[in-house]
Design a protein around this motif. Structure first.
Motif, short mmCIF file in Angstrom:
data_model
loop_
_atom_site.label_atom_id
_atom_site.label_comp_id
_atom_site.label_asym_id
_atom_site.label_seq_id
_atom_site.Cartn_x
_atom_site.Cartn_y
_atom_site.Cartn_z
N LEU A 24 43.27 37.37 35.51
CA LEU A 24 42.86 38.64 34.85
C LEU A 24 44.05 39.76 35.08
CD1 LEU A 24 39.25 39.09 36.31
CD2 LEU A 24 40.20 38.21 33.84
N ALA A 25 45.00 39.56 36.23
CA ALA A 25 46.02 40.59 36.56
C ALA A 25 46.88 40.29 35.45
CB ALA A 25 46.56 40.01 37.96
N GLU A 26 47.21 39.16 34.97
CA GLU A 26 48.22 38.85 33.67
C GLU A 26 47.52 39.40 32.42
OE1 GLU A 26 50.38 35.17 33.47
OE2 GLU A 26 50.13 34.75 35.86
N MET A 27 46.38 39.19 32.11
CA MET A 27 45.59 39.58 30.71
C MET A 27 45.45 41.04 30.85
SD MET A 27 42.58 36.51 30.81
CE MET A 27 41.68 37.23 29.53
N ARG A 35 42.16 45.77 42.68
CA ARG A 35 41.24 46.19 42.09
C ARG A 35 40.31 45.17 41.02
NH1 ARG A 35 42.34 51.60 38.95
NH2 ARG A 35 41.28 52.65 40.64
N ILE A 36 41.08 44.28 40.51
CA ILE A 36 40.48 43.20 39.90
C ILE A 36 39.63 42.24 40.84
CG2 ILE A 36 41.16 40.92 38.70
CD1 ILE A 36 43.41 42.73 37.39
N LYS A 37 40.22 42.04 41.88
CA LYS A 37 39.46 41.24 42.95
C LYS A 37 38.11 41.68 43.28
CE LYS A 37 42.24 38.76 45.70
NZ LYS A 37 42.83 38.33 46.71
N THR A 38 38.02 43.12 43.46
CA THR A 38 37.02 43.75 43.73
C THR A 38 35.86 43.70 42.72
OG1 THR A 38 38.25 45.50 45.10
CG2 THR A 38 35.83 46.22 44.41
N TRP A 39 36.35 43.88 41.45
CA TRP A 39 35.30 43.90 40.36
C TRP A 39 34.76 42.36 40.43
CZ3 TRP A 39 39.42 45.73 36.21
CH2 TRP A 39 39.45 47.25 36.28
N ILE A 40 35.70 41.26 40.75
CA ILE A 40 35.28 40.01 40.59
C ILE A 40 34.13 39.75 41.64
CG2 ILE A 40 35.82 37.57 40.76
CD1 ILE A 40 38.62 38.15 39.96
N THR A 41 34.41 40.30 42.83
CA THR A 41 33.61 39.90 44.01
C THR A 41 32.27 40.92 43.81
OG1 THR A 41 34.59 41.42 45.42
CG2 THR A 41 35.09 39.12 45.52
N ASP A 42 32.42 41.86 42.99
CA ASP A 42 31.23 42.70 42.86
C ASP A 42 30.39 42.11 41.69
OD1 ASP A 42 31.73 44.41 44.74
OD2 ASP A 42 32.54 46.11 43.64
N GLY A 43 30.84 41.07 41.08
CA GLY A 43 30.09 40.52 39.85
C GLY A 43 30.02 41.02 38.76
N GLY A 44 31.33 41.99 38.55
CA GLY A 44 31.51 42.44 37.21
C GLY A 44 32.29 41.66 36.18
N GLU A 50 28.97 33.31 32.13
CA GLU A 50 28.32 33.09 33.57
C GLU A 50 29.09 34.07 34.39
OE1 GLU A 50 28.28 29.57 37.05
OE2 GLU A 50 28.83 29.26 34.88
N VAL A 51 28.40 34.78 35.21
CA VAL A 51 29.00 35.57 36.18
C VAL A 51 29.72 34.80 37.29
CG1 VAL A 51 28.66 37.48 38.10
CG2 VAL A 51 27.37 37.55 36.10
N ILE A 52 30.99 35.32 37.42
CA ILE A 52 31.89 34.40 38.30
C ILE A 52 32.52 35.42 39.48
CG2 ILE A 52 34.10 33.21 38.94
CD1 ILE A 52 32.03 31.58 36.98
N ASP A 53 32.16 35.21 40.78
CA ASP A 53 32.22 36.21 41.95
C ASP A 53 33.34 35.47 42.87
OD1 ASP A 53 30.74 34.48 43.13
OD2 ASP A 53 29.11 35.73 43.51
N LYS A 54 34.08 34.47 42.37
CA LYS A 54 35.01 33.98 43.58
C LYS A 54 36.53 34.05 42.59
CE LYS A 54 31.84 30.66 45.41
NZ LYS A 54 30.72 31.20 44.90
N PRO A 55 37.39 34.96 43.36
CA PRO A 55 38.61 35.14 42.85
C PRO A 55 39.33 33.94 42.71
CG PRO A 55 38.20 36.88 44.47
CD PRO A 55 37.13 35.66 44.53
N ARG A 56 39.16 32.91 43.43
CA ARG A 56 40.08 31.54 43.57
C ARG A 56 39.55 30.54 42.36
NH1 ARG A 56 43.25 30.26 47.89
NH2 ARG A 56 43.15 32.11 49.59
N GLU A 57 38.34 30.82 41.77
CA GLU A 57 38.03 29.87 40.77
C GLU A 57 38.87 29.87 39.53
OE1 GLU A 57 34.28 27.89 39.34
OE2 GLU A 57 34.69 29.12 41.31
N VAL A 67 34.94 41.82 31.24
CA VAL A 67 34.97 42.71 32.65
C VAL A 67 34.16 43.92 32.23
CG1 VAL A 67 36.28 43.90 34.36
CG2 VAL A 67 37.14 41.82 33.21
N ARG A 68 33.15 44.32 33.13
CA ARG A 68 32.41 45.52 33.01
C ARG A 68 32.49 46.01 34.43
NH1 ARG A 68 27.12 42.73 29.81
NH2 ARG A 68 28.17 42.17 28.09
N ALA A 69 32.88 47.26 34.54
CA ALA A 69 33.27 47.68 35.96
C ALA A 69 33.25 49.31 35.81
CB ALA A 69 34.33 47.21 36.40
N GLU A 70 33.03 49.83 37.05
CA GLU A 70 33.24 51.34 37.20
C GLU A 70 34.57 51.68 37.72
OE1 GLU A 70 31.22 53.83 36.29
OE2 GLU A 70 29.74 52.28 35.60
N LEU A 71 35.67 52.28 37.08
CA LEU A 71 36.85 52.65 37.43
C LEU A 71 36.78 54.01 38.29
CD1 LEU A 71 39.79 51.69 37.14
CD2 LEU A 71 39.93 53.24 35.06
#
Length: 322
Positions: A24-27, A35-44, A50-57, A67-71
């Protein structure tokens, strides 16, 4: 204030098999990796529905990502005209030789007068980069080299390089005690169980590795060169104290004055008055985050450190026949 954002794209071939947070950092290079890692762990983050909440996946080419998130708006700090010793600068990064006494980031008890405030004055556009481009820190009284990102893409690449241990950081230090050989300390570091402002070697801490070699031996001290594999808070100070060789001047971790027997009054006084840890970030080497070029910088040893070494050499010479 916050802004709702939605991002969608497919995983490119260049990211096949990489971690989700790296991908996601590259995309989406306009957003920091933290910030991207927080979005992942928050379920965004949704991957192929499928919701993926593990950054290492791991991801594969062609996966659909949304990605759906609050900035959240970044906290604003004041620009201040604080002098910087700039070793290198281009459109993407800054390398700074930090003096003793300069705090890197505002915090409790230090609302301003920091390196971050100085960076905002030197390059106002860095206000658009999270934490004003700071990707790693040095303690207030540690001197030496730090790299700062001037853009979000540069910051994203530097943070990834730091996490992948692709940035080389070498330090000089003077420790207490007679030391016969160099070595490695591999002990986990976390918060001290009772002293909340201190770090410690604890079983539940994060992995930490410090390599050290002896540059010069003195009667009851040693001049060391150290290399970090990891970047935990107070890592060198905690690891050296753990092996019973705390740094000179590091009163937090047991580096109180330990003069050799029959030391000169000048050495005794200097050890007593050395009020900071004898630690200096001497060399920084990395691949440029945009061009990929391998770069390396060296910072001269600060004057107080040089004088400490001179006095220890004089003490050793004066007691050669003891």
């Amino acid at each position: 204030m916050s802004e709702h954002i939605e991002l969608t794209d497919t995983v490119p071939a260049s990211c096949n098999g990489k971690r989700l947070d790296q991908t996601l950092a590259e995309m989406f290079p306009d957003y920091s990796r933290s910030r991207i890692k927080t979005w992942i762990t928050d379920g965004g983050v949704i991957v192929d529905g499928e919701v993926i909440d593990k950054p290492r996946e791991k991801v594969v080419t062609g996966m659909h990502v949304s990605v759906r998130a609050e900035l959240q708006e970044e906290q604003r700090f004041t620009a201040q005209p604080i002098a910087l010793d700039i070793v290198y600068e281009d459109d993407h990064i800054l390398v700074i030789n930090k003096p003793a006494g300069l705090v890197v980031h505002p915090g409790a008890g230090t609302p301003d007068g920091t390196l971050l405030n100085a960076l905002l004055h030197h390059f106002p556009a860095i206000d658009q980069v999270p934490r004003a481009g700071i990707v790693h820190r040095l303690d207030k009284d540690t001197t030496g080299l730090m790299v700062v990102a001037k853009t979000i893409p540069a910051q994203t690449h530097l943070v990834a390089a730091m996490q992948e241990r692709e940035i080389t950081r070498e330090y000089e230090a003077v420790c207490n005690g007679s030391m016969t050989a160099g070595g490695m300390v591999e002990e986990p570091i976390g918060r001290h169980p009772t002293k909340r402002t201190h770090m410690a070697v604890v079983a539940t801490g994060k992995p930490a590795i410090t390599h050290y070699r002896i540059v010069e031996r003195f009667r009851k001290h040693a001049h060391l060169r150290l290399r970090l594999e990891t970047g935990r808070t107070h890592q060198i100070r905690v690891h050296m104290a753990h092996i019973r060789h705390p740094l000179v001047g590091d009163f937090t971790y047991g580096g109180r004055p330990r003069p050799p027997q029959n030391a000169s009054p000048e050495l005794l006084e200097y050890l007593r008055s050395f009020k900071r840890q004898a630690l200096h970030a001497a060399r920084l080497s990395l691949h440029h985050p945009i061009t990929g070029e391998w770069l390396s910088w060296d910072a001269p040893t600060p004057d107080d450190f040089v004088k400490l070494l001179e006095l220890l050499r004089a003490d050793r010479k004066a007691h050669l026949n003891d």
